[in-house]
Design a protein around this motif. Structure first.
Motif, PDB file in Angstrom:
ATOM      1  N   UNK A 292       0.824  -1.211   0.000  1.00  0.00           N
ATOM      2  CA  UNK A 292       0.000   0.000   0.000  1.00  0.00           C
ATOM      3  C   UNK A 292       0.853   1.254   0.000  1.00  0.00           C
ATOM      4  N   UNK A 293       1.991   1.189   0.689  1.00  0.00           N
ATOM      5  CA  UNK A 293       2.887   2.343   0.756  1.00  0.00           C
ATOM      6  C   UNK A 293       3.624   2.560  -0.551  1.00  0.00           C
ATOM      7  N   UNK A 298       5.934   7.360  -7.149  1.00  0.00           N
ATOM      8  CA  UNK A 298       6.379   7.550  -8.525  1.00  0.00           C
ATOM      9  C   UNK A 298       7.248   6.382  -8.961  1.00  0.00           C
ATOM     10  N   UNK A 299       7.360   6.216 -10.264  1.00  0.00           N
ATOM     11  CA  UNK A 299       8.197   5.149 -10.799  1.00  0.00           C
ATOM     12  C   UNK A 299       9.639   5.286 -10.321  1.00  0.00           C
ATOM     13  N   UNK A 300      10.155   6.518 -10.334  1.00  0.00           N
ATOM     14  CA  UNK A 300      11.541   6.746  -9.917  1.00  0.00           C
ATOM     15  C   UNK A 300      11.749   6.337  -8.459  1.00  0.00           C
ATOM     16  N   UNK A 301      10.784   6.660  -7.605  1.00  0.00           N
ATOM     17  CA  UNK A 301      10.900   6.298  -6.185  1.00  0.00           C
ATOM     18  C   UNK A 301      10.894   4.788  -6.022  1.00  0.00           C
ATOM     19  N   UNK A 432       0.538   5.887 -12.396  1.00  0.00           N
ATOM     20  CA  UNK A 432       1.714   6.575 -12.909  1.00  0.00           C
ATOM     21  C   UNK A 432       2.773   5.597 -13.390  1.00  0.00           C
ATOM     22  N   UNK A 433       2.850   5.435 -14.694  1.00  0.00           N
ATOM     23  CA  UNK A 433       3.862   4.588 -15.317  1.00  0.00           C
ATOM     24  C   UNK A 433       3.883   3.184 -14.723  1.00  0.00           C
ATOM     25  N   UNK A 479       7.941  -4.305 -10.042  1.00  0.00           N
ATOM     26  CA  UNK A 479       8.186  -2.878 -10.223  1.00  0.00           C
ATOM     27  C   UNK A 479       7.124  -1.987  -9.630  1.00  0.00           C
ATOM     28  N   UNK A 480       5.900  -2.511  -9.435  1.00  0.00           N
ATOM     29  CA  UNK A 480       4.808  -1.706  -8.896  1.00  0.00           C
ATOM     30  C   UNK A 480       4.408  -2.121  -7.483  1.00  0.00           C
TER      31      UNK A 480
END
Length: 514
Positions: A292-293, A298-301, A432-433, A479-480
């Protein structure tokens, strides 16, 4: 071959005892299923357990239980059959089993399995949270044996496609899963409102090694292929193991035990074997709540955080095994001197694979040191004198897995339901991405962004798929959803979330209330 492959393997121990059946019942193949799950490894097994418990607890109606089917390529359930090595322990607590973190009262907890096997007291006396890997596989098979009515073993799913609507413009409400019988090659088709793809990873072997060579194998094949290839226990075989993670270290250690006269090489790009980080603060990345966090970031984070936490799972080894291997290297140094070329067992750190060529039944493995740069301003450019050749009988690649078979399985019909690239920028912040990076030439999926929602469902273009229908992805969303996505850590909670999303997320999905 999938990580839970059983092909050519042998499962030790007596045949599984008959167990009580689950609340899930067989459905005639011509009917429309509520859910078809592709693959029956731990991810889908956890879905089956969560469905049983949802019926047991009254969340879903027992009289109108979901129509569910699981398709599995293997002839029976097996988990990491090729890596059930003597002495290998689990790397996560048994509390992270198929049910405990969701419902400790479930029939399917590891502790209840021990109780059913009359081993609970004896296991308690071990004073450990880490059972043997072979015992945990026994536990998973015990769970799987409850669901024989709804599993078709020996069926390899080959494609997922939408069922055309009778009227143009209507949203898709059903999907067709086509599978191939492993023995007869005959095709079967199953229709379902929802499809879950939990295919697992596909072995990844470096391109620098020859493809489809009988003496170049993946670590997932180790336990059942090595005894066939190297059939003489006392022979002076030479074996190269590629990789610097837990599987590579375990195999490097085990070959020396199986073949006392062998010479072994552990070849890895890293300078040192590194211990896995299982400290409590860092280990919270595997908590169910961490998804959840992470997901809205963002993708970069997300990329930065996953990279920072790689030492929890990738290219790392349990400290006890590192200490054991170091002690063995020390004994060689003490007995044979400092010239490592005279040692029977060598760890070649900071070493890259250049290539390999066959020479009769031998292989010539060309390796190159990354330590001596020809130009200090140029990374990974080395002089030719740094190259060496190892003559070996077998190469074992403990080099991980690819996770792209789900994209290959989704045909052009699925691709046409996804948002077009031009509209991707209009997605909300939560998307987001959020996409899978792996492409495939087999279908049109590579022309679209495959975005996955927080509940693991594929995001389709607006109006393309009817409410109550969808495709769900498991084990390919690192990745997500974080590092736990491909592991066992969150299965109990994740399966409950998916059962809620598929069957309890809205009036059109609450089939238990119909």
């Amino acid at each position: 071959m999938q990580p839970h492959s059983l092909v050519g393997s042998h499962i030790d121990g007596p045949p599984a005892k008959a167990v009580q059946q689950s609340h899930l019942r067989a459905t005639p193949a011509e009917e429309v299923y509520d859910l078809v799950c592709v693959g029956f490894g731990p991810a889908s097994l956890a879905i089956a357990v969560a469905l049983h418990d949802a019926i047991e607890n009254g969340k879903l109606s027992k009289s109108r239980a979901p129509k569910v089917l699981f398709l599995e390529k293997q002839p029976q359930f097996a988990w990491h059959a090729g890596m059930l090595l003597p002495g290998a322990k689990m790397q996560i607590s048994f509390i992270k089993d198929m049910a405990t973190l969701r419902d400790p009262r479930s029939h399917f907890t590891f502790l209840n399995f021990l109780h059913q096997r009359n081993r609970l007291i004896d296991f308690t006396n071990l004073s450990t949270f880490l059972p043997a890997r072979s015992e945990y596989e026994e536990y998973l098979r015990w769970c799987a044996n409850h669901f024989g009515d709804v599993i078709h073993y020996g069926q390899e799913a080959v494609s997922v496609s939408p069922v055309p609507t009778t009227q143009g413009g209507n949203p898709v409400s059903q999907f067709t899963v086509t599978s191939r019988n492993i023995k007869t090659s005959g095709l079967s088709k199953f229709r379902a409102k929802n499809v879950l793809l939990a295919i697992g990873g596909q072995p990844s072997i470096p391109k620098s090694l020859p493809a489809n060579h009988p003496r170049v194998i993946h670590s997932s094949q180790y336990a059942h292929l090595v005894p066939k290839i190297l059939s003489k226990r006392d022979a002076s075989y030479r074996v190269a193991v590629i990789g610097g993670g837990q599987s590579a270290a375990e195999i490097f250690n085990n070959v020396q035990t199986l073949y006392p006269n062998s010479r072994t090489y552990l070849v890895m790009r890293g300078e040192f074997l590194k211990p896995s980080d299982d400290s409590p603060f860092v280990n919270s990345i595997f908590n169910p709540s961490f998804v959840d966090s992470l997901y809205p970031r963002s993708t970069a984070y997300r990329k930065a955080l996953i990279a920072d936490a790689r030492a929890t799972n990738y290219g790392v080894v349990r400290l006890e095994l590192i200490e054991h291997l170091y002690e063995r290297m020390y004994e060689q140094r003490r007995e044979l001197g400092t010239d490592e070329r005279k040692w029977p067992h060598r760890i070649l750190g900071a070493t890259d694979i250049v290539g390999a060529e066959s020479e009769g039944e031998k292989l010539r493995l060309r390796v190159r040191s990354l330590r001596d740069a020809a130009n200090k301003d140029t990374v990974n450019v080395v002089s030719e004198t740094a190259e060496d050749t190892l003559e070996v009988d077998l190469i074992i690649a403990a080099t991980g897995y690819q996770r792209k078979a789900h994209l290959t399985m989704m045909d052009d019909g699925i691709a046409s339901l996804l948002p077009k690239q031009a509209s991707d920028s209009s997605s909300g912040p939560a998307a987001d991405e959020v996409q899978l990076d792996i492409k495939t030439k087999r279908s049109g999926v590579e022309q679209r962004n495959v975005k996955v929602s927080r509940d693991y469902s594929v995001q389709f273009a607006s109006g393309k798929v009817a409410p109550g229908s969808g495709i769900w992805l498991q084990g390919c969303n690192e990745g997500t959803h974080g590092l736990s996505d491909t592991l066992l850590s969150v299965l109990a909670n994740r399966s409950d979330e998916i059962v809620d999303s598929v069957f309890c997320a809205g009036p059109q999905k609450k089939l238990s209330k119909l």
